[in-house]
Design an enzyme around this catalytic site. Structure first.
Site, PDB file in Angstrom:
ATOM      1  N   GLU A 134       8.806   3.536  72.907  1.00  0.00           N
ATOM      2  CA  GLU A 134       9.407   2.256  72.500  1.00  0.00           C
ATOM      3  C   GLU A 134       8.973   1.934  71.093  1.00  0.00           C
ATOM      4  O   GLU A 134       7.797   2.080  70.740  1.00  0.00           O
ATOM      5  CB  GLU A 134       8.950   1.091  73.390  1.00  0.00           C
ATOM      6  CG  GLU A 134       9.666   0.952  74.685  1.00  0.00           C
ATOM      7  CD  GLU A 134       9.205  -0.267  75.485  1.00  0.00           C
ATOM      8  OE1 GLU A 134       8.939  -1.332  74.879  1.00  0.00           O
ATOM      9  OE2 GLU A 134       9.111  -0.138  76.713  1.00  0.00           O
ATOM     10  N   ASN A 171       4.235   3.200  73.216  1.00  0.00           N
ATOM     11  CA  ASN A 171       5.043   2.036  72.837  1.00  0.00           C
ATOM     12  C   ASN A 171       4.322   1.378  71.684  1.00  0.00           C
ATOM     13  O   ASN A 171       3.175   0.925  71.827  1.00  0.00           O
ATOM     14  CB  ASN A 171       5.157   1.033  73.984  1.00  0.00           C
ATOM     15  CG  ASN A 171       6.102   1.503  75.079  1.00  0.00           C
ATOM     16  OD1 ASN A 171       6.634   2.608  75.017  1.00  0.00           O
ATOM     17  ND2 ASN A 171       6.305   0.665  76.070  1.00  0.00           N
ATOM     18  N   ARG A 202      15.795   6.247  78.046  1.00  0.00           N
ATOM     19  CA  ARG A 202      14.650   5.876  78.884  1.00  0.00           C
ATOM     20  C   ARG A 202      15.002   4.616  79.669  1.00  0.00           C
ATOM     21  O   ARG A 202      15.329   3.591  79.081  1.00  0.00           O
ATOM     22  CB  ARG A 202      13.401   5.660  78.025  1.00  0.00           C
ATOM     23  CG  ARG A 202      12.212   5.186  78.821  1.00  0.00           C
ATOM     24  CD  ARG A 202      10.914   5.199  78.022  1.00  0.00           C
ATOM     25  NE  ARG A 202       9.885   4.526  78.778  1.00  0.00           N
ATOM     26  CZ  ARG A 202       9.444   3.290  78.526  1.00  0.00           C
ATOM     27  NH1 ARG A 202       9.912   2.613  77.482  1.00  0.00           N
ATOM     28  NH2 ARG A 202       8.534   2.736  79.288  1.00  0.00           N
ATOM     29  N   GLU A 234       3.116   0.598  80.188  1.00  0.00           N
ATOM     30  CA  GLU A 234       2.155  -0.304  79.529  1.00  0.00           C
ATOM     31  C   GLU A 234       1.220  -1.040  80.474  1.00  0.00           C
ATOM     32  O   GLU A 234       1.088  -2.274  80.403  1.00  0.00           O
ATOM     33  CB  GLU A 234       2.914  -1.343  78.698  1.00  0.00           C
ATOM     34  CG  GLU A 234       3.661  -0.786  77.522  1.00  0.00           C
ATOM     35  CD  GLU A 234       4.219  -1.870  76.607  1.00  0.00           C
ATOM     36  OE1 GLU A 234       4.187  -3.050  76.971  1.00  0.00           O
ATOM     37  OE2 GLU A 234       4.679  -1.519  75.526  1.00  0.00           O
ATOM     38  N   HIS A 290       8.066  -0.612  85.755  1.00  0.00           N
ATOM     39  CA  HIS A 290       8.018  -1.355  84.485  1.00  0.00           C
ATOM     40  C   HIS A 290       7.948  -2.848  84.821  1.00  0.00           C
ATOM     41  O   HIS A 290       8.956  -3.558  84.821  1.00  0.00           O
ATOM     42  CB  HIS A 290       9.270  -1.033  83.666  1.00  0.00           C
ATOM     43  CG  HIS A 290       9.242  -1.513  82.235  1.00  0.00           C
ATOM     44  ND1 HIS A 290       9.517  -0.684  81.170  1.00  0.00           N
ATOM     45  CD2 HIS A 290       8.994  -2.722  81.685  1.00  0.00           C
ATOM     46  CE1 HIS A 290       9.440  -1.368  80.034  1.00  0.00           C
ATOM     47  NE2 HIS A 290       9.132  -2.621  80.327  1.00  0.00           N
ATOM     48  N   TYR A 297       4.466  -1.456  68.546  1.00  0.00           N
ATOM     49  CA  TYR A 297       5.127  -2.590  67.914  1.00  0.00           C
ATOM     50  C   TYR A 297       4.267  -3.280  66.864  1.00  0.00           C
ATOM     51  O   TYR A 297       4.772  -4.088  66.112  1.00  0.00           O
ATOM     52  CB  TYR A 297       5.467  -3.664  68.960  1.00  0.00           C
ATOM     53  CG  TYR A 297       6.555  -3.280  69.921  1.00  0.00           C
ATOM     54  CD1 TYR A 297       7.883  -3.561  69.643  1.00  0.00           C
ATOM     55  CD2 TYR A 297       6.256  -2.641  71.128  1.00  0.00           C
ATOM     56  CE1 TYR A 297       8.894  -3.229  70.534  1.00  0.00           C
ATOM     57  CE2 TYR A 297       7.259  -2.309  72.026  1.00  0.00           C
ATOM     58  CZ  TYR A 297       8.571  -2.605  71.720  1.00  0.00           C
ATOM     59  OH  TYR A 297       9.564  -2.272  72.600  1.00  0.00           O
TER      60      TYR A 297
HETATM   61  C1  BGC Z   1       7.820  -3.774  76.825  1.00  0.00           C
HETATM   62  C2  BGC Z   1       9.275  -4.194  76.855  1.00  0.00           C
HETATM   63  C3  BGC Z   1       9.480  -5.368  75.924  1.00  0.00           C
HETATM   64  C4  BGC Z   1       9.118  -4.933  74.527  1.00  0.00           C
HETATM   65  C5  BGC Z   1       9.376  -5.963  73.445  1.00  0.00           C
HETATM   66  C6  BGC Z   1       7.226  -3.764  75.445  1.00  0.00           C
HETATM   67  O1  BGC Z   1       5.898  -4.181  75.510  1.00  0.00           O
HETATM   68  O2  BGC Z   1       7.665  -2.540  77.461  1.00  0.00           O
HETATM   69  O3  BGC Z   1       9.608  -4.485  78.168  1.00  0.00           O
HETATM   70  O4  BGC Z   1      10.761  -5.888  75.997  1.00  0.00           O
HETATM   71  O5  BGC Z   1       7.752  -4.619  74.511  1.00  0.00           O
HETATM   72  O6  BGC Z   1       8.526  -7.052  73.584  1.00  0.00           O
END
Ligand code: BGC
Length: 542
Positions: free
Chosen positions: A423, A348, A116, A207, A161, A350
Site C-alpha cells: 500500500e 504499507n 490486492r 497491519e 484486514h 504512508y
Molecule cells: C490501511 C487502509 C487505509 C489506508 C489509508 C492503511 O493503514 O491498510 O485500510 O485505508 O491505510 O489510511
C-alpha cells in the site's frame, strides 16, 4: 544524461541551495529524506514486477447484510452515532459486492498486473467458527478470483484486514483472547481450501501493528480500548493490551502459515507473508545522538515488534529491555514455528515522522514517555516546518525518500527477503478538493505516485528485492473513522449514484503502465482526455 547522474545533479543542487540559504526550507531539502529524482518509467522495474491497485473488503464491498453475511465489529461500530465522521458506515460503501465486474474492468483498463483485496470474514463465516460456512460468500470471492485470472490480473489476497465477526468480539473481546488464534486458523483454512488454487500471494493479516495501536492504545477503532494519557475510554489498558493483542495475532499468523505450508503450499504453489504498517523516522534534533537512538528504537518498536518474531522467532531485545514482563513470551515450540514464517514482507508505507528521545529528554505529555511507545516522541514538524507536504491524514506527509529508507532498513534487518509495497497512496488535505473538478484533476496524487515509484526503483537499483507496488486505492472508499471525507482513489466514486469516474491520476497510471509516460508529463493532455471521457459518459455537467 543517464538517469543516475541526473539524480546526483539534483541532489547537488539541493545541497547548494542549502548552502546559500539559512531558511527552514533549507533544512527540509537537506534532510537525508531528500526528494527522489522523479524520473520513473515502467522500464525501470524488473520483468514480472507486479503493478497493482489495492482495496479492503469492508472499505468497498457494502451489502453488509446480503446473502447470508454476518455482522462484523465494524458494522456494529459504525452504527453507533459519533464513531465515524459524518456518521459514515460501510453498509453500502462502493457496492463492490454488486459492481465487482465493473471494478475488475476498470483495473483491466488501467493495465494493472495485480490486485490486492481482502476477504470479509463474516461473508465467509457469519459467526466465526460458531456457525456454518456461507456458500454465497465463497461463491462471491471465487467469482472475483475467476474474473481477475481471466483478465490476466494476479490476485494478492489478504485474509484479514481489520473486520472480525461481531460474534467473536462479543464472546471473547476479539484479539485480546488467545481463542482468536483458533478462529483465525479456521478462517484461513477455509480460504486456502476454497481459493488456494487461484491465489499465488497470500497475506495473513493487514497491519497488525497499526491495528493494535488504533484499537488498544488510542481506542479509535473497535473495541475502543485505551487508558490515560493515551485517551479516555470506558475500558482498556494502553500499556499492556496492545502487547497481548499483537501476541495473539502473531501466533494466529504462525499457526495459519504452518497449516498452509504443511497442507496447501506444496500443491497450490503460492507464497505467504504478512503486511505491516511501516513508517520511517528522522531524528527531530538533527545530529543528535539521543534522537538517532530514538529512531532506532522507534523502528524496533514499530517494525521489529511484528516482524522479528516471524523472521527470528522472538521480539526485539530493546522491547524486552524496556517492557520486561509486560511483553508476553513465546514458548520454545511457538518460536520454532514462528521463525521463518513469512515468504515475503508486505510494506504499507504512508509516512515519515521526526523522532525525539524521551528516555533522557523531556517530552510533551501524551504517552511518549511510556515503554509501549519505546520512549519515543514523534511529530510531523520541526520548528513549525512540516517534514513534507501535508495530506488528508494529519500524521501523513509526503516524503518519498522515507519509502526508500524503510525498504533499505528491511533489506538490512531481514536479509533482503522479497518485499512488496502492498500500500502507498495519497489523500489531499481537507479543503483542498471541494469541487468535483478539483477532485478529478488530482495532480498531487500523480506527483505522489511518481515520486514514490521513483524511490522504489532506486531501492531496486541498490539491490533491494522489491517485487511489486500497489497503489492505495483503486477508488475512493470508506476510510475507517474518517468515513467518506478522505479520498485515496484513482477513481472518484459519486456517493449518490456510486458511479466510478477516473481522476487524471487513473489516466496517468494507465499511461505509466503502458510505458508511454511518467516524465515530461503533459498534464494538459490528461485534463483534455478527462473532459472527453466525461462527455462520452454523459457526465460533463458534474
Ligand atoms: C490501511 C487502509 C487505509 C489506508 C489509508 C492503511 O493503514 O491498510 O485500510 O485505508 O491505510 O489510511
Amino acid at each position: 544524461m543517464p538517469e543516475s547522474s541526473r539524480a546526483t545533479t539534483t541532489h547537488r543542487r539541493l545541497l547548494l541551495l542549502c548552502f546559500l540559504s539559512s531558511s527552514a526550507l533549507c533544512f527540509v531539502l537537506s534532510e537525508p529524506v531528500e526528494a527522489e529524482e522523479e524520473i520513473v518509467s515502467r522500464s525501470h522495474f524488473p520483468d514480472g514486477f507486479l503493478f497493482g491497485t489495492t482495496t479492503s473488503a469492508y472499505q468497498i464491498e457494502g451489502a453488509y447484510l446480503d446473502d447470508g453475511k454476518g455482522l462484523s465489529n465494524w458494522d456494529v461500530f459504525c452504527h453507533v452515532p459519533g464513531n465515524i465522521k459524518e456518521n459514515g458506515n460501510g453498509d453500502t460503501a462502493d457496492n463492490h459486492y454488486n459492481l465487482f465486474l465493473e471494478d475488475i474492468e476498470l483495473m483491466h483498463s488501467l493495465g494493472v498486473t495485480a490486485y490486492r483485496l481482502s476477504i470479509s470474514w463474516t461473508r465467509i463465516l457469519p459467526r466465526g467458527r460458531y456457525g456454518e460456512v456461507n456458500p454465497m460468500g465463497i461463491m462471491f470471492y471465487n467469482r472475483i478470483l475467476d474474473h481477475l485470472v481471466l483478465k490476466g490480473i494476479e490476485p494478492f489476497v489478504t485474509i484479514h484486514h481489520h473486520d472480525i465477526p461481531q460474534e467473536l468480539a462479543d464472546r471473547y473481546g476479539g484479539w485480546l483472547s488467545p481463542l482468536m488464534q483458533e478462529d483465525f486458523v479456521h478462517f484461513a483454512r477455509i480460504c486456502f481450501e476454497s481459493f488456494g488454487h487461484k491465489v499465488k500471494h497470500w497475506a495473513t493479516i493487514n497491519e497488525a501493528n497499526l491495528f493494535v495501536d488504533m484499537a488498544y492504545i488510542r481506542g479509535w477503532y473497535p473495541p475502543s480500548h485505551c487508558s490515560p494519557p493515551f485517551g479516555k475510554c470506558s475500558a482498556g489498558n494502553s500499556d499492556v493490551e496492545p502487547l497481548i493483542a499483537l501476541h495473539n495475532m502473531i501466533l494466529a499468523h504462525g499457526k495459519a502459515v504452518k497449516i498452509y505450508r504443511q497442507e496447501f503450499q506444496g500443491k497450490q504453489g503460492g507464497s505467504i507473508g504478512i503486511v505491516l504498517h511501516a513508517m520511517w523516522y528522522e531524528p527531530l534534533r538533527a545530529n543528535n545522538e539521543l534522537d538517532q537512538q530514538a529512531v532506532t528504537r522507534g523502528l524496533a518498536f514499530g517494525v521489529g515488534w511484528l516482524l522479528d518474531p516471524l523472521v527470528y522467532g522472538d521480539y526485539p531485545s530493546e522491547m524486552r529491555l524496556f517492557l520486561g514482563d509486560a511483553l508476553p513470551r513465546f514458548t520454545v515450540d511457538e518460536m520454532d514455528y514462528l521463525k521463518g514464517s513469512i515468504d515475503y514482507i508486505g510494506i504499507n508505507h504512508y509516512l515519515t515522522l521526526y523522532a525525539k528521545d524521551c528516555l533522557h529528554s523531556s517530552c510533551a505529555p501524551g504517552g511518549s514517555d511510556h515503554a509501549i511507545r519505546g520512549y519515543v516522541y514523534t511529530t510531523g514538524d520541526r520548528d513549525g516546518v512540516p517534514i513534507g507536504q501535508p495530506t488528508g491524514n494529519a500524521r501523513f506527509f509526503v516524503v518519498p525518500g522515507g519509502l526508500k529508507n524503510i525498504v533499505n532498513y528491511m533489506k538490512q534487518r531481514y536479509n533482503n527477503m522479497p518485499m512488496y509495497v502492498t500500500e502507498n497512496g495519497y489523500a489531499p488535505p481537507p479543503g483542498e478538493e471541494v469541487q468535483l473538478n478539483q477532485i478529478l484533476h488530482d495532480v498531487k496524487r500523480i506527483d505522489y505516485h511518481k515520486s514514490y515509484l521513483a524511490a522504489v526503483a532506486s531501492s531496486i537499483r541498490d539491490g533491494a528485492d522489491v517485487r511489486g507496488y500497489f497503489a492505495w486505492s483503486l477508488m475512493d472508499n470508506f476510510e475507517w473513522i474518517d468515513g467518506y471525507t478522505v479520498r485515496y482513489g484513482l477513481y472518484y466514486v459519486d456517493r449518490t449514484t456510486l458511479k466510478r469516474i477516473p481522476k487524471i491520476s487513473a489516466l496517468w497510471y494507465r499511461d505509466f503502465l503502458a510505458n508511454s509516460s511518467g516524465n515530461g508529463l503533459d498534464l494538459t493532455q490528461y485534463h483534455g482526455r478527462l473532459e472527453q471521457d466525461l462527455r462520452v459518459a454523459g457526465l460533463e455537467d458534474l
